[in-house]
Design a protein around this motif. Structure first.
Motif, PDB file in Angstrom:
ATOM      1  N   ILE A 220       0.816  -1.214   0.000  1.00 32.60           N
ATOM      2  CA  ILE A 220       0.000   0.000   0.000  1.00 32.60           C
ATOM      3  C   ILE A 220       0.853   1.269   0.000  1.00 32.60           C
ATOM      4  CG2 ILE A 220      -0.202   0.011   2.519  1.00 32.60           C
ATOM      5  CD1 ILE A 220      -3.075   1.044   2.155  1.00 32.60           C
ATOM      6  N   SER A 221       2.078   1.180   0.540  1.00 35.09           N
ATOM      7  CA  SER A 221       2.965   2.345   0.553  1.00 35.09           C
ATOM      8  C   SER A 221       3.376   2.758  -0.856  1.00 35.09           C
ATOM      9  CB  SER A 221       4.213   2.057   1.390  1.00 35.09           C
ATOM     10  OG  SER A 221       4.934   0.962   0.841  1.00 35.09           O
ATOM     11  N   GLU A 228      -3.915   8.430  -1.743  1.00 41.41           N
ATOM     12  CA  GLU A 228      -3.833   8.643  -0.305  1.00 41.41           C
ATOM     13  C   GLU A 228      -4.631   9.861   0.129  1.00 41.41           C
ATOM     14  OE1 GLU A 228      -3.081   7.814   3.519  1.00 41.41           O
ATOM     15  OE2 GLU A 228      -2.535   6.544   1.807  1.00 41.41           O
ATOM     16  N   GLU A 237     -11.283   0.592  -2.714  1.00 47.93           N
ATOM     17  CA  GLU A 237     -10.917  -0.352  -1.658  1.00 47.93           C
ATOM     18  C   GLU A 237     -11.890  -1.520  -1.721  1.00 47.93           C
ATOM     19  OE1 GLU A 237      -9.458   3.145   1.460  1.00 47.93           O
ATOM     20  OE2 GLU A 237     -11.157   1.848   1.984  1.00 47.93           O
ATOM     21  N   THR A 295      -7.246  -1.333  -3.640  1.00 50.82           N
ATOM     22  CA  THR A 295      -6.523  -1.718  -2.431  1.00 50.82           C
ATOM     23  C   THR A 295      -7.282  -2.834  -1.735  1.00 50.82           C
ATOM     24  OG1 THR A 295      -5.663   0.531  -2.166  1.00 50.82           O
ATOM     25  CG2 THR A 295      -5.570  -0.912  -0.243  1.00 50.82           C
ATOM     26  N   ASP A 297      -6.991  -6.351   1.284  1.00 54.85           N
ATOM     27  CA  ASP A 297      -6.208  -6.898   2.397  1.00 54.85           C
ATOM     28  C   ASP A 297      -5.494  -8.160   1.923  1.00 54.85           C
ATOM     29  OD1 ASP A 297      -8.050  -8.941   2.345  1.00 54.85           O
ATOM     30  OD2 ASP A 297      -9.084  -8.341   4.182  1.00 54.85           O
ATOM     31  N   CYS A 319      -2.639  -4.239   1.779  1.00 50.65           N
ATOM     32  CA  CYS A 319      -2.438  -3.654   3.110  1.00 50.65           C
ATOM     33  C   CYS A 319      -1.468  -4.507   3.932  1.00 50.65           C
ATOM     34  CB  CYS A 319      -3.772  -3.582   3.851  1.00 50.65           C
ATOM     35  SG  CYS A 319      -5.014  -2.579   3.033  1.00 50.65           S
ATOM     36  N   ASP A 320      -1.067  -3.962   5.064  1.00 54.60           N
ATOM     37  CA  ASP A 320      -0.300  -4.738   6.035  1.00 54.60           C
ATOM     38  C   ASP A 320      -1.221  -5.783   6.665  1.00 54.60           C
ATOM     39  OD1 ASP A 320       2.143  -3.313   5.813  1.00 54.60           O
ATOM     40  OD2 ASP A 320       1.262  -1.680   6.975  1.00 54.60           O
ATOM     41  N   SER A 323      -4.510  -5.060   9.372  1.00 53.46           N
ATOM     42  CA  SER A 323      -4.575  -3.588   9.402  1.00 53.46           C
ATOM     43  C   SER A 323      -5.790  -3.096   8.615  1.00 53.46           C
ATOM     44  CB  SER A 323      -3.288  -2.990   8.821  1.00 53.46           C
ATOM     45  OG  SER A 323      -2.156  -3.408   9.540  1.00 53.46           O
ATOM     46  N   TRP A 325      -7.750  -0.795   9.177  1.00 54.55           N
ATOM     47  CA  TRP A 325      -7.865   0.665   9.118  1.00 54.55           C
ATOM     48  C   TRP A 325      -7.222   1.244   7.866  1.00 54.55           C
ATOM     49  CZ3 TRP A 325      -3.049   2.846   8.954  1.00 54.55           C
ATOM     50  CH2 TRP A 325      -1.990   2.077   9.421  1.00 54.55           C
ATOM     51  N   GLN A 326      -6.340   0.495   7.199  1.00 53.61           N
ATOM     52  CA  GLN A 326      -5.737   0.986   5.963  1.00 53.61           C
ATOM     53  C   GLN A 326      -6.729   0.957   4.800  1.00 53.61           C
ATOM     54  OE1 GLN A 326      -2.204  -1.534   5.715  1.00 53.61           O
ATOM     55  NE2 GLN A 326      -0.962   0.021   6.746  1.00 53.61           N
ATOM     56  N   ARG A 327      -7.866   0.310   5.007  1.00 51.89           N
ATOM     57  CA  ARG A 327      -8.978   0.358   4.056  1.00 51.89           C
ATOM     58  C   ARG A 327     -10.196   0.917   4.792  1.00 51.89           C
ATOM     59  NH1 ARG A 327      -9.664  -4.326   4.931  1.00 51.89           N
ATOM     60  NH2 ARG A 327     -11.756  -4.336   4.044  1.00 51.89           N
TER      61      ARG A 327
END
Length: 384
Positions: A220-221, A228, A237, A295, A297, A319-320, A323, A325-327
Protein backbone atom coordinates in the motif's frame (compact mmCIF):
# COMPACT_ATOMS: atom_id res chain seq x y z
CA UNK A 1 -11.46 -43.64 2.72
CA UNK A 2 -11.99 -43.10 6.46
CA UNK A 3 -9.34 -42.09 8.94
CA UNK A 4 -8.91 -45.69 9.98
CA UNK A 5 -7.83 -46.60 6.44
CA UNK A 6 -4.81 -44.27 6.31
CA UNK A 7 -1.36 -45.76 6.42
CA UNK A 8 0.57 -45.60 9.68
CA UNK A 9 3.46 -43.18 9.96
CA UNK A 10 6.87 -44.70 10.59
CA UNK A 11 8.73 -43.53 13.72
CA UNK A 12 11.18 -41.63 11.48
CA UNK A 13 8.33 -39.87 9.63
CA UNK A 14 6.62 -39.06 12.93
CA UNK A 15 9.79 -37.39 14.21
CA UNK A 16 10.04 -35.30 11.03
CA UNK A 17 6.36 -34.29 11.21
CA UNK A 18 6.72 -32.95 14.76
CA UNK A 19 10.02 -31.26 13.95
CA UNK A 20 8.34 -29.24 11.18
CA UNK A 21 5.14 -28.53 13.08
CA UNK A 22 7.09 -27.13 16.04
CA UNK A 23 9.06 -24.93 13.65
CA UNK A 24 5.74 -23.33 12.63
CA UNK A 25 4.99 -25.24 9.43
CA UNK A 26 1.42 -26.29 8.66
CA UNK A 27 0.32 -29.89 8.10
CA UNK A 28 -0.15 -29.78 4.31
CA UNK A 29 3.30 -28.45 3.35
CA UNK A 30 4.80 -30.79 5.96
CA UNK A 31 3.16 -33.77 4.26
CA UNK A 32 4.27 -32.57 0.82
CA UNK A 33 7.89 -32.14 1.89
CA UNK A 34 7.99 -35.61 3.41
CA UNK A 35 6.26 -37.27 0.45
CA UNK A 36 3.31 -38.32 2.63
CA UNK A 37 -0.42 -38.31 1.97
CA UNK A 38 -1.91 -35.17 3.54
CA UNK A 39 -4.82 -37.27 4.78
CA UNK A 40 -2.43 -39.57 6.62
CA UNK A 41 -0.79 -36.66 8.44
CA UNK A 42 -4.13 -35.01 9.19
CA UNK A 43 -5.64 -38.26 10.53
CA UNK A 44 -2.60 -38.80 12.76
CA UNK A 45 -2.86 -35.26 14.17
CA UNK A 46 -6.59 -35.70 14.82
CA UNK A 47 -5.95 -38.96 16.66
CA UNK A 48 -3.45 -37.35 19.01
CA UNK A 49 -5.21 -33.97 19.22
CA UNK A 50 -2.25 -32.08 17.77
CA UNK A 51 -0.14 -32.97 20.83
CA UNK A 52 2.72 -35.41 20.46
CA UNK A 53 2.07 -38.51 22.55
CA UNK A 54 4.58 -39.16 25.28
CA UNK A 55 6.75 -42.13 24.20
CA UNK A 56 6.39 -45.21 26.36
CA UNK A 57 9.60 -46.02 28.20
CA UNK A 58 10.79 -48.82 30.42
CA UNK A 59 10.75 -47.73 34.03
CA UNK A 60 14.23 -47.52 35.56
CA UNK A 61 15.10 -50.73 37.36
CA UNK A 62 12.92 -52.97 35.19
CA UNK A 63 14.43 -56.07 33.62
CA UNK A 64 15.78 -55.73 30.09
CA UNK A 65 15.35 -58.22 27.25
CA UNK A 66 18.99 -59.29 27.68
CA UNK A 67 18.38 -60.03 31.36
CA UNK A 68 15.28 -62.02 30.55
CA UNK A 69 17.27 -64.07 28.05
CA UNK A 70 19.81 -64.81 30.81
CA UNK A 71 16.97 -65.95 33.06
CA UNK A 72 15.63 -68.21 30.33
CA UNK A 73 19.04 -69.77 29.73
CA UNK A 74 19.62 -70.24 33.45
CA UNK A 75 16.29 -72.01 33.89
CA UNK A 76 17.03 -74.25 30.88
CA UNK A 77 20.37 -75.17 32.48
CA UNK A 78 18.61 -76.12 35.75
CA UNK A 79 20.00 -73.22 37.81
CA UNK A 80 18.15 -72.04 40.90
CA UNK A 81 16.47 -68.64 41.13
CA UNK A 82 19.16 -67.49 43.61
CA UNK A 83 21.97 -68.48 41.26
CA UNK A 84 20.36 -66.67 38.31
CA UNK A 85 19.72 -63.57 40.45
CA UNK A 86 23.33 -63.51 41.69
CA UNK A 87 24.65 -63.72 38.12
CA UNK A 88 22.42 -60.80 37.10
CA UNK A 89 23.12 -58.72 40.22
CA UNK A 90 19.41 -58.71 40.97
CA UNK A 91 17.35 -59.58 44.04
CA UNK A 92 16.10 -63.19 44.08
CA UNK A 93 12.56 -61.88 44.69
CA UNK A 94 12.76 -59.82 41.45
CA UNK A 95 13.70 -62.89 39.42
CA UNK A 96 11.12 -65.03 41.23
CA UNK A 97 8.27 -62.58 40.48
CA UNK A 98 9.38 -62.34 36.84
CA UNK A 99 9.35 -66.13 36.38
CA UNK A 100 6.07 -66.73 38.22
CA UNK A 101 4.30 -63.96 36.25
CA UNK A 102 5.31 -65.48 32.93
CA UNK A 103 4.52 -69.19 33.05
CA UNK A 104 6.78 -70.52 35.80
CA UNK A 105 10.12 -72.30 35.51
CA UNK A 106 8.92 -74.76 32.85
CA UNK A 107 7.09 -72.34 30.51
CA UNK A 108 9.12 -69.12 30.88
CA UNK A 109 10.19 -67.59 27.52
CA UNK A 110 12.25 -64.39 27.41
CA UNK A 111 10.73 -62.86 24.25
CA UNK A 112 7.16 -63.49 25.34
CA UNK A 113 7.85 -62.12 28.83
CA UNK A 114 9.42 -58.99 27.37
CA UNK A 115 6.42 -58.33 25.08
CA UNK A 116 4.08 -58.69 28.06
CA UNK A 117 6.19 -56.33 30.15
CA UNK A 118 6.19 -53.72 27.37
CA UNK A 119 2.41 -53.97 27.13
CA UNK A 120 2.24 -53.20 30.85
CA UNK A 121 4.80 -50.39 30.61
CA UNK A 122 3.99 -47.16 32.39
CA UNK A 123 1.69 -44.86 30.49
CA UNK A 124 1.10 -41.17 31.32
CA UNK A 125 -0.54 -40.94 34.73
CA UNK A 126 -4.27 -40.04 34.80
CA UNK A 127 -4.81 -36.29 34.69
CA UNK A 128 -6.25 -34.36 37.61
CA UNK A 129 -9.56 -33.76 35.82
CA UNK A 130 -10.09 -37.50 35.33
CA UNK A 131 -9.60 -38.20 39.06
CA UNK A 132 -11.57 -35.24 40.44
CA UNK A 133 -15.27 -35.19 39.40
CA UNK A 134 -15.98 -31.94 41.26
CA UNK A 135 -13.16 -30.10 39.50
CA UNK A 136 -14.15 -31.61 36.16
CA UNK A 137 -17.77 -30.44 36.60
CA UNK A 138 -16.63 -26.87 37.27
CA UNK A 139 -14.32 -26.82 34.24
CA UNK A 140 -17.04 -28.22 31.96
CA UNK A 141 -19.58 -25.67 33.21
CA UNK A 142 -17.18 -22.76 32.60
CA UNK A 143 -16.26 -24.04 29.13
CA UNK A 144 -19.95 -24.19 28.21
CA UNK A 145 -20.17 -20.55 29.27
CA UNK A 146 -17.38 -19.90 26.74
CA UNK A 147 -14.72 -19.13 29.32
CA UNK A 148 -11.22 -19.72 28.00
CA UNK A 149 -8.98 -22.29 29.74
CA UNK A 150 -6.78 -19.40 30.96
CA UNK A 151 -9.80 -17.69 32.54
CA UNK A 152 -10.91 -20.95 34.19
CA UNK A 153 -7.43 -21.67 35.60
CA UNK A 154 -7.14 -18.11 36.96
CA UNK A 155 -10.64 -18.20 38.50
CA UNK A 156 -9.92 -21.52 40.23
CA UNK A 157 -6.69 -20.17 41.69
CA UNK A 158 -8.52 -17.16 43.18
CA UNK A 159 -11.55 -19.09 44.47
CA UNK A 160 -9.70 -22.14 45.82
CA UNK A 161 -6.40 -20.64 47.07
CA UNK A 162 -5.90 -23.27 49.79
CA UNK A 163 -7.09 -26.29 47.79
CA UNK A 164 -4.47 -27.41 45.25
CA UNK A 165 -6.70 -30.34 44.31
CA UNK A 166 -9.27 -27.82 42.99
CA UNK A 167 -6.77 -26.02 40.77
CA UNK A 168 -5.65 -27.00 37.28
CA UNK A 169 -3.44 -25.28 34.71
CA UNK A 170 -4.87 -24.00 31.43
CA UNK A 171 -2.46 -26.27 29.56
CA UNK A 172 -3.92 -29.31 31.36
CA UNK A 173 -7.40 -28.24 30.28
CA UNK A 174 -6.29 -27.87 26.66
CA UNK A 175 -4.51 -31.22 26.70
CA UNK A 176 -7.48 -32.99 28.26
CA UNK A 177 -9.78 -31.53 25.60
CA UNK A 178 -7.57 -32.40 22.67
CA UNK A 179 -6.17 -35.75 23.84
CA UNK A 180 -9.25 -37.89 24.32
CA UNK A 181 -7.29 -40.87 25.64
CA UNK A 182 -6.95 -38.90 28.89
CA UNK A 183 -10.65 -39.66 29.34
CA UNK A 184 -11.90 -36.59 31.24
CA UNK A 185 -13.38 -33.75 29.16
CA UNK A 186 -15.67 -34.43 26.22
CA UNK A 187 -14.34 -33.57 22.76
CA UNK A 188 -17.56 -31.67 21.98
CA UNK A 189 -16.51 -29.00 24.49
CA UNK A 190 -13.91 -27.76 21.99
CA UNK A 191 -16.86 -26.11 20.19
CA UNK A 192 -17.04 -23.60 23.06
CA UNK A 193 -13.43 -22.49 22.61
CA UNK A 194 -12.97 -19.21 20.79
CA UNK A 195 -11.22 -20.94 17.88
CA UNK A 196 -13.38 -24.07 17.89
CA UNK A 197 -10.33 -26.12 16.93
CA UNK A 198 -10.23 -29.86 17.59
CA UNK A 199 -6.42 -30.11 17.62
CA UNK A 200 -3.75 -28.17 19.47
CA UNK A 201 -1.53 -25.87 17.44
CA UNK A 202 2.12 -25.57 18.43
CA UNK A 203 3.14 -22.28 20.00
CA UNK A 204 5.18 -19.79 18.01
CA UNK A 205 5.01 -18.07 14.64
CA UNK A 206 3.16 -19.88 11.90
CA UNK A 207 5.12 -20.12 8.68
CA UNK A 208 3.35 -19.57 5.34
CA UNK A 209 1.53 -22.75 4.36
CA UNK A 210 1.49 -22.14 0.62
CA UNK A 211 -2.21 -21.32 0.39
CA UNK A 212 -3.31 -18.22 -1.45
CA UNK A 213 0.17 -17.02 -2.33
CA UNK A 214 0.28 -13.58 -3.92
CA UNK A 215 3.36 -13.29 -6.14
CA UNK A 216 4.57 -9.89 -7.36
CA UNK A 217 2.46 -7.90 -4.93
CA UNK A 218 2.67 -4.15 -4.40
CA UNK A 219 2.46 -2.76 -0.87
CA UNK A 220 0.00 0.00 0.00
CA UNK A 221 2.96 2.35 0.55
CA UNK A 222 3.57 2.15 -3.22
CA UNK A 223 0.10 3.40 -4.02
CA UNK A 224 0.03 6.78 -5.86
CA UNK A 225 -0.11 9.83 -3.51
CA UNK A 226 -3.31 10.95 -5.24
CA UNK A 227 -5.02 7.87 -3.82
CA UNK A 228 -3.83 8.64 -0.30
CA UNK A 229 -5.20 12.19 -0.18
CA UNK A 230 -8.42 11.29 -2.08
CA UNK A 231 -7.80 14.18 -4.46
CA UNK A 232 -8.43 12.14 -7.60
CA UNK A 233 -11.34 9.70 -8.03
CA UNK A 234 -10.95 6.17 -9.31
CA UNK A 235 -9.06 4.58 -6.39
CA UNK A 236 -11.07 1.74 -4.83
CA UNK A 237 -10.92 -0.35 -1.66
CA UNK A 238 -12.23 -3.90 -1.69
CA UNK A 239 -13.12 -6.78 0.60
CA UNK A 240 -15.38 -9.81 0.95
CA UNK A 241 -18.34 -9.70 3.33
CA UNK A 242 -19.74 -13.06 4.45
CA UNK A 243 -23.21 -14.21 5.36
CA UNK A 244 -24.64 -17.47 6.65
CA UNK A 245 -22.69 -20.56 5.63
CA UNK A 246 -19.66 -18.52 4.53
CA UNK A 247 -21.65 -17.07 1.62
CA UNK A 248 -19.73 -14.04 0.27
CA UNK A 249 -20.30 -10.84 -1.64
CA UNK A 250 -17.48 -8.59 -2.85
CA UNK A 251 -17.63 -4.92 -1.83
CA UNK A 252 -15.87 -2.11 -3.71
CA UNK A 253 -15.81 1.43 -2.29
CA UNK A 254 -14.43 4.44 -4.19
CA UNK A 255 -12.21 6.43 -1.83
CA UNK A 256 -13.10 10.01 -2.79
CA UNK A 257 -16.90 9.62 -3.16
CA UNK A 258 -17.57 6.56 -0.93
CA UNK A 259 -19.58 5.13 -3.83
CA UNK A 260 -20.32 1.42 -3.27
CA UNK A 261 -20.46 -1.46 -5.74
CA UNK A 262 -21.55 -4.95 -4.68
CA UNK A 263 -20.38 -7.87 -6.79
CA UNK A 264 -22.15 -11.24 -6.55
CA UNK A 265 -19.93 -14.31 -6.70
CA UNK A 266 -21.25 -17.35 -8.61
CA UNK A 267 -22.74 -19.94 -6.21
CA UNK A 268 -20.92 -18.31 -3.31
CA UNK A 269 -17.56 -19.41 -4.71
CA UNK A 270 -14.75 -17.20 -3.40
CA UNK A 271 -11.76 -18.97 -4.92
CA UNK A 272 -9.12 -16.60 -6.23
CA UNK A 273 -9.79 -17.10 -9.95
CA UNK A 274 -13.56 -16.66 -9.51
CA UNK A 275 -13.11 -13.47 -7.47
CA UNK A 276 -10.64 -12.02 -10.00
CA UNK A 277 -12.99 -12.65 -12.92
CA UNK A 278 -16.09 -11.32 -11.10
CA UNK A 279 -14.32 -8.12 -10.03
CA UNK A 280 -12.88 -7.62 -13.51
CA UNK A 281 -16.34 -7.95 -15.09
CA UNK A 282 -17.69 -5.34 -12.65
CA UNK A 283 -14.98 -2.68 -12.97
CA UNK A 284 -14.69 -2.85 -16.76
CA UNK A 285 -18.12 -1.17 -16.84
CA UNK A 286 -16.63 1.94 -15.18
CA UNK A 287 -15.51 5.06 -17.05
CA UNK A 288 -11.74 5.24 -17.50
CA UNK A 289 -11.30 8.05 -14.96
CA UNK A 290 -12.90 5.83 -12.30
CA UNK A 291 -10.58 2.87 -12.80
CA UNK A 292 -7.15 3.68 -11.40
CA UNK A 293 -6.27 1.35 -8.47
CA UNK A 294 -7.65 -1.19 -6.04
CA UNK A 295 -6.52 -1.72 -2.43
CA UNK A 296 -7.20 -5.09 -0.76
CA UNK A 297 -6.21 -6.90 2.40
CA UNK A 298 -4.10 -10.07 2.49
CA UNK A 299 -6.99 -12.50 1.98
CA UNK A 300 -6.35 -15.61 -0.09
CA UNK A 301 -9.23 -14.64 -2.38
CA UNK A 302 -6.94 -12.09 -4.09
CA UNK A 303 -4.18 -14.57 -4.92
CA UNK A 304 -4.99 -14.09 -8.63
CA UNK A 305 -4.55 -10.31 -8.51
CA UNK A 306 -2.34 -10.38 -11.62
CA UNK A 307 -5.17 -12.00 -13.54
CA UNK A 308 -7.43 -9.11 -12.48
CA UNK A 309 -4.81 -6.50 -13.46
CA UNK A 310 -4.26 -8.09 -16.87
CA UNK A 311 -8.02 -8.01 -17.58
CA UNK A 312 -8.62 -4.44 -16.36
CA UNK A 313 -5.33 -2.54 -16.32
CA UNK A 314 -6.01 -1.69 -12.67
CA UNK A 315 -3.11 -2.25 -10.28
CA UNK A 316 -3.84 -3.95 -6.95
CA UNK A 317 -2.12 -2.79 -3.72
CA UNK A 318 -2.08 -4.80 -0.50
CA UNK A 319 -2.44 -3.65 3.11
CA UNK A 320 -0.30 -4.74 6.03
CA UNK A 321 -1.47 -7.89 7.87
CA UNK A 322 -4.31 -7.27 10.35
CA UNK A 323 -4.58 -3.59 9.40
CA UNK A 324 -8.21 -3.03 8.33
CA UNK A 325 -7.86 0.67 9.12
CA UNK A 326 -5.74 0.99 5.96
CA UNK A 327 -8.98 0.36 4.06
CA UNK A 328 -11.04 2.62 6.30
CA UNK A 329 -13.64 3.67 3.73
CA UNK A 330 -14.36 0.05 2.87
CA UNK A 331 -14.54 -1.04 6.51
CA UNK A 332 -16.95 1.78 7.43
CA UNK A 333 -19.18 1.02 4.46
CA UNK A 334 -19.17 -2.69 5.29
CA UNK A 335 -20.47 -1.74 8.75
CA UNK A 336 -23.36 0.17 7.19
CA UNK A 337 -23.97 -2.72 4.84
CA UNK A 338 -24.76 -5.05 7.75
CA UNK A 339 -28.10 -3.23 8.16
CA UNK A 340 -29.09 -4.74 4.82
CA UNK A 341 -27.00 -7.92 4.82
CA UNK A 342 -26.86 -9.35 8.37
CA UNK A 343 -24.77 -12.42 9.01
CA UNK A 344 -27.84 -14.63 9.38
CA UNK A 345 -28.72 -14.16 5.67
CA UNK A 346 -27.42 -16.66 3.12
CA UNK A 347 -26.09 -14.40 0.35
CA UNK A 348 -26.38 -17.25 -2.16
CA UNK A 349 -30.13 -16.67 -2.15
CA UNK A 350 -29.62 -13.12 -3.51
CA UNK A 351 -29.07 -12.10 -7.12
CA UNK A 352 -26.91 -9.36 -8.59
CA UNK A 353 -30.11 -7.31 -8.97
CA UNK A 354 -30.72 -7.64 -5.21
CA UNK A 355 -27.18 -6.47 -4.46
CA UNK A 356 -27.52 -3.58 -6.93
CA UNK A 357 -30.69 -2.42 -5.15
CA UNK A 358 -28.95 -2.52 -1.76
CA UNK A 359 -25.92 -0.64 -3.11
CA UNK A 360 -28.20 1.98 -4.64
CA UNK A 361 -29.99 2.55 -1.35
CA UNK A 362 -26.68 3.01 0.47
CA UNK A 363 -25.34 5.29 -2.27
CA UNK A 364 -28.39 7.53 -1.80
CA UNK A 365 -27.89 7.97 1.93
CA UNK A 366 -26.18 11.27 2.86
CA UNK A 367 -22.75 10.90 4.43
CA UNK A 368 -21.28 13.28 6.98
CA UNK A 369 -17.79 12.87 5.53
CA UNK A 370 -19.16 14.20 2.20
CA UNK A 371 -20.77 17.24 3.81
CA UNK A 372 -24.05 15.30 3.86
CA UNK A 373 -24.06 14.79 0.13
CA UNK A 374 -24.80 11.28 -1.01
CA UNK A 375 -22.15 9.10 -2.67
CA UNK A 376 -24.27 9.14 -5.84
CA UNK A 377 -24.23 12.97 -5.83
CA UNK A 378 -20.49 13.06 -5.21
CA UNK A 379 -19.89 10.63 -8.06
CA UNK A 380 -22.11 12.63 -10.41
CA UNK A 381 -20.11 15.78 -9.65
CA UNK A 382 -16.85 13.93 -10.39
CA UNK A 383 -18.16 12.65 -13.71
CA UNK A 384 -19.33 16.14 -14.72
Amino acid sequence: MGHGDYERLTPEATDQVWLRLRAGQAAKPTARELGLCTGTVRAYLLRCGGIRPEPRRRAPGRLSLAEREEISRGLAAGQSIRMIAAALGRSPSTVSREVNANGGTRRYRAARADVAAWARATRPKPCKLADNPALRAIVEEKLQRRWSPQQIAGWLKINYPDSPEMQVSHESIYRTLYVQSRGALRKELTAYLRTGRVIRRPKGVRLPDGRGGRPNTLHISERPPEAEDRAVPGHWEGDLVFGKGMSPVATLVERSTRFLMLVALPDGNHKADVVADALAAAVTTLPTQLARSLTWDLGHEMAEHQRFTTATGIQVYFCDPKSPWQRGSNENTNGLLRQYLPRRVDFRTLTQADFDAIAQELNERPRQTLGFKTPSQALAEVLR
